[in-house]
Design a protein around this motif. Structure first.
Motif, PDB file in Angstrom:
ATOM      1  N   LYS A   2      -6.494   8.716   3.737  1.00  0.00           N
ATOM      2  CA  LYS A   2      -7.736   8.927   4.480  1.00  0.00           C
ATOM      3  C   LYS A   2      -8.277   7.575   4.936  1.00  0.00           C
ATOM      4  O   LYS A   2      -8.209   6.595   4.191  1.00  0.00           O
ATOM      5  CB  LYS A   2      -8.776   9.590   3.572  1.00  0.00           C
ATOM      6  CG  LYS A   2      -8.464  11.031   3.233  1.00  0.00           C
ATOM      7  CD  LYS A   2      -9.576  11.597   2.366  1.00  0.00           C
ATOM      8  CE  LYS A   2      -9.202  12.985   1.861  1.00  0.00           C
ATOM      9  NZ  LYS A   2     -10.002  13.392   0.707  1.00  0.00           N
ATOM     10  N   ILE A  52       1.250   6.670   2.673  1.00  0.00           N
ATOM     11  CA  ILE A  52       0.874   5.973   1.436  1.00  0.00           C
ATOM     12  C   ILE A  52       0.832   4.464   1.694  1.00  0.00           C
ATOM     13  O   ILE A  52       1.850   3.871   2.057  1.00  0.00           O
ATOM     14  CB  ILE A  52       1.880   6.274   0.305  1.00  0.00           C
ATOM     15  CG1 ILE A  52       1.959   7.778   0.051  1.00  0.00           C
ATOM     16  CG2 ILE A  52       1.484   5.527  -0.979  1.00  0.00           C
ATOM     17  CD1 ILE A  52       3.087   8.186  -0.883  1.00  0.00           C
ATOM     18  N   PRO A  53      -0.342   3.843   1.517  1.00  0.00           N
ATOM     19  CA  PRO A  53      -0.394   2.389   1.706  1.00  0.00           C
ATOM     20  C   PRO A  53       0.351   1.660   0.591  1.00  0.00           C
ATOM     21  O   PRO A  53       0.192   2.003  -0.577  1.00  0.00           O
ATOM     22  CB  PRO A  53      -1.897   2.072   1.666  1.00  0.00           C
ATOM     23  CG  PRO A  53      -2.515   3.203   0.915  1.00  0.00           C
ATOM     24  CD  PRO A  53      -1.646   4.408   1.145  1.00  0.00           C
ATOM     25  N   ASN A  54       1.168   0.688   0.988  1.00  0.00           N
ATOM     26  CA  ASN A  54       1.881  -0.141   0.013  1.00  0.00           C
ATOM     27  C   ASN A  54       1.146  -1.466  -0.094  1.00  0.00           C
ATOM     28  O   ASN A  54       1.312  -2.358   0.721  1.00  0.00           O
ATOM     29  CB  ASN A  54       3.333  -0.350   0.464  1.00  0.00           C
ATOM     30  CG  ASN A  54       4.120  -1.198  -0.527  1.00  0.00           C
ATOM     31  OD1 ASN A  54       3.552  -1.791  -1.447  1.00  0.00           O
ATOM     32  ND2 ASN A  54       5.432  -1.255  -0.342  1.00  0.00           N
ATOM     33  N   LEU A  55       0.303  -1.565  -1.126  1.00  0.00           N
ATOM     34  CA  LEU A  55      -0.541  -2.745  -1.320  1.00  0.00           C
ATOM     35  C   LEU A  55       0.034  -3.691  -2.362  1.00  0.00           C
ATOM     36  O   LEU A  55      -0.714  -4.484  -2.947  1.00  0.00           O
ATOM     37  CB  LEU A  55      -1.959  -2.320  -1.706  1.00  0.00           C
ATOM     38  CG  LEU A  55      -2.975  -2.086  -0.576  1.00  0.00           C
ATOM     39  CD1 LEU A  55      -3.206  -3.362   0.218  1.00  0.00           C
ATOM     40  CD2 LEU A  55      -2.539  -0.966   0.326  1.00  0.00           C
TER      41      LEU A  55
ATOM     42  N   GLU B  87      -4.921  11.185  -3.378  1.00  0.00           N
ATOM     43  CA  GLU B  87      -4.967   9.969  -2.575  1.00  0.00           C
ATOM     44  C   GLU B  87      -4.193   8.904  -3.334  1.00  0.00           C
ATOM     45  O   GLU B  87      -4.644   8.426  -4.373  1.00  0.00           O
ATOM     46  CB  GLU B  87      -6.411   9.516  -2.360  1.00  0.00           C
ATOM     47  CG  GLU B  87      -7.207  10.470  -1.486  1.00  0.00           C
ATOM     48  CD  GLU B  87      -8.570   9.886  -1.135  1.00  0.00           C
ATOM     49  OE1 GLU B  87      -8.640   8.934  -0.339  1.00  0.00           O
ATOM     50  OE2 GLU B  87      -9.572  10.368  -1.679  1.00  0.00           O
ATOM     51  N   ALA B  88      -3.016   8.542  -2.824  1.00  0.00           N
ATOM     52  CA  ALA B  88      -2.110   7.669  -3.560  1.00  0.00           C
ATOM     53  C   ALA B  88      -2.024   6.292  -2.918  1.00  0.00           C
ATOM     54  O   ALA B  88      -2.082   6.164  -1.694  1.00  0.00           O
ATOM     55  CB  ALA B  88      -0.715   8.302  -3.615  1.00  0.00           C
ATOM     56  N   VAL B  89      -1.899   5.275  -3.772  1.00  0.00           N
ATOM     57  CA  VAL B  89      -1.776   3.894  -3.317  1.00  0.00           C
ATOM     58  C   VAL B  89      -0.713   3.212  -4.161  1.00  0.00           C
ATOM     59  O   VAL B  89      -0.740   3.297  -5.383  1.00  0.00           O
ATOM     60  CB  VAL B  89      -3.111   3.119  -3.492  1.00  0.00           C
ATOM     61  CG1 VAL B  89      -2.961   1.669  -3.027  1.00  0.00           C
ATOM     62  CG2 VAL B  89      -4.252   3.805  -2.756  1.00  0.00           C
ATOM     63  N   ARG B  90       0.234   2.533  -3.487  1.00  0.00           N
ATOM     64  CA  ARG B  90       1.212   1.757  -4.251  1.00  0.00           C
ATOM     65  C   ARG B  90       0.604   0.403  -4.562  1.00  0.00           C
ATOM     66  O   ARG B  90       0.214  -0.348  -3.657  1.00  0.00           O
ATOM     67  CB  ARG B  90       2.502   1.608  -3.457  1.00  0.00           C
ATOM     68  CG  ARG B  90       3.635   1.116  -4.325  1.00  0.00           C
ATOM     69  CD  ARG B  90       4.974   1.225  -3.652  1.00  0.00           C
ATOM     70  NE  ARG B  90       5.971   0.588  -4.511  1.00  0.00           N
ATOM     71  CZ  ARG B  90       7.074   0.019  -4.073  1.00  0.00           C
ATOM     72  NH1 ARG B  90       7.344   0.001  -2.771  1.00  0.00           N
ATOM     73  NH2 ARG B  90       7.906  -0.548  -4.913  1.00  0.00           N
ATOM     74  N   ALA B  91       0.480   0.082  -5.858  1.00  0.00           N
ATOM     75  CA  ALA B  91      -0.282  -1.090  -6.255  1.00  0.00           C
ATOM     76  C   ALA B  91       0.194  -1.637  -7.588  1.00  0.00           C
ATOM     77  O   ALA B  91       0.766  -0.922  -8.412  1.00  0.00           O
ATOM     78  CB  ALA B  91      -1.762  -0.724  -6.376  1.00  0.00           C
ATOM     79  N   PRO B  96      -5.294  -4.310  -5.578  1.00  0.00           N
ATOM     80  CA  PRO B  96      -5.790  -4.118  -4.203  1.00  0.00           C
ATOM     81  C   PRO B  96      -7.076  -3.301  -4.113  1.00  0.00           C
ATOM     82  O   PRO B  96      -7.316  -2.665  -3.079  1.00  0.00           O
ATOM     83  CB  PRO B  96      -4.636  -3.366  -3.537  1.00  0.00           C
ATOM     84  CG  PRO B  96      -4.134  -2.489  -4.620  1.00  0.00           C
ATOM     85  CD  PRO B  96      -4.359  -3.222  -5.930  1.00  0.00           C
TER      86      PRO B  96
END
Lengths: 66, 199
Positions: A2, A52-55, B87-91, B96
């Motif tokens: 989102k 999917i954000p890769n942070l 809500e997924a975030v690769r971290a 981040p």
């Protein structure tokens, strides 16, 4: 992801805000399915893959166990 | 002896929900606000670090009014969490996320003490192994999590007797946290405890 998630996300390196570039949206217009998150300070680029954000910091991004 | 080989089972990419996941989900759901019809602005914001399959995050999203963000180092895990509607975030841990963003951070860390000569170097090992003392991931988490917590924010951390609960409580204290055990469950080879950390 989102777009509102941007308010919570920061550059993992310097904690500055991220700007969304080259965004492509799902049909409902709510979900960003691809694009790039760019640090407003250092310019580091973080990809959004399959929504999917890769942070991960750049030095961890290539780290992939078997 | 509880070791990586028996805990791994056949799954090699993503840790699947087990007793520890359920204990953490139960504790978090019972202590976070539930129901209510507050607008989006009023909803608590919760982060689950190392979400794995997304089981704990999904339970919290379903059973409380919180907006839940699920993060993991493992690309397969964030994929499963996203498929579960999260809500997924690769971290890497909390790196981040914005300062002071979260009302609660949940973490069921890798904690099994592991002989360095006996590691698998795959995603499941990363999900289970806590290094030689079981605290190789917990310690950096405790160092960094305070930055992303709101002033009244709390941490729900699953700890095992195998990794040394007292040592983890002491370490949390060095980082400015008080700790309270809010749930525990005993098994033949370990006792699992959910710690609530607050400042």
């Amino acid at each position: 992801m989102k777009e509102s998630l941007l308010e919570i996300l920061r550059c993992p390196l310097d904690k500055h805000e991220l700007e969304l570039e080259d965004a492509e949206y799902a049909d409902d217009g709510e979900e960003v399915v691809s694009g790039v998150l760019v640090c407003s300070e250092c310019g580091e680029r973080y990809p959004i893959e399959d929504g999917i954000p890769n942070l991960l910091p750049p030095d961890m991004r290539e780290e992939t166990p078997a | 002896m509880t070791d990586l080989a028996t805990r791994r089972g056949l799954e090699t990419d993503v840790y699947q929900p087990a007793e520890d996941s359920e204990l953490l989900a139960d504790a978090a759901c019972s202590r976070l606000p539930s129901g209510g019809d507050g607008g989006d602005e009023d909803r608590p914001l919760v982060l689950e670090v190392g979400t794995g399959s997304g089981y704990v995050a999904a339970r919290v999203a379903e059973e409380t009014e919180a907006r839940v963000i699920a993060s993991d180092l493992n690309p397969h895990a964030v994929g499963q969490a996203a498929d579960a509607g999260l809500e997924a975030v690769r971290a890497d841990l909390v790196s981040p996320f914005a300062d002071g963003a979260f009302d609660a951070v949940l973490f069921n860390p890798p904690y099994l003490p592991t002989d360095p000569d006996n590691e698998w170097d795959d995603w499941m090992e990363r999900a289970l192994s806590g290094g030689e003392d079981g605290r190789a991931v917990v310690d950096p988490f405790l160092e960094r999590v305070g930055r992303v917590l709101a002033p009244e924010g709390v941490v729900y951390l699953l700890v095992s007797s195998l990794a040394g609960v007292e040592e983890i409580v002491d370490r949390a204290g060095e980082e400015g946290f008080s700790a309270a055990a809010v749930a525990d469950e005993s098994f033949p080879f370990e006792t699992l405890t959910v710690l609530e950390l607050f400042r």
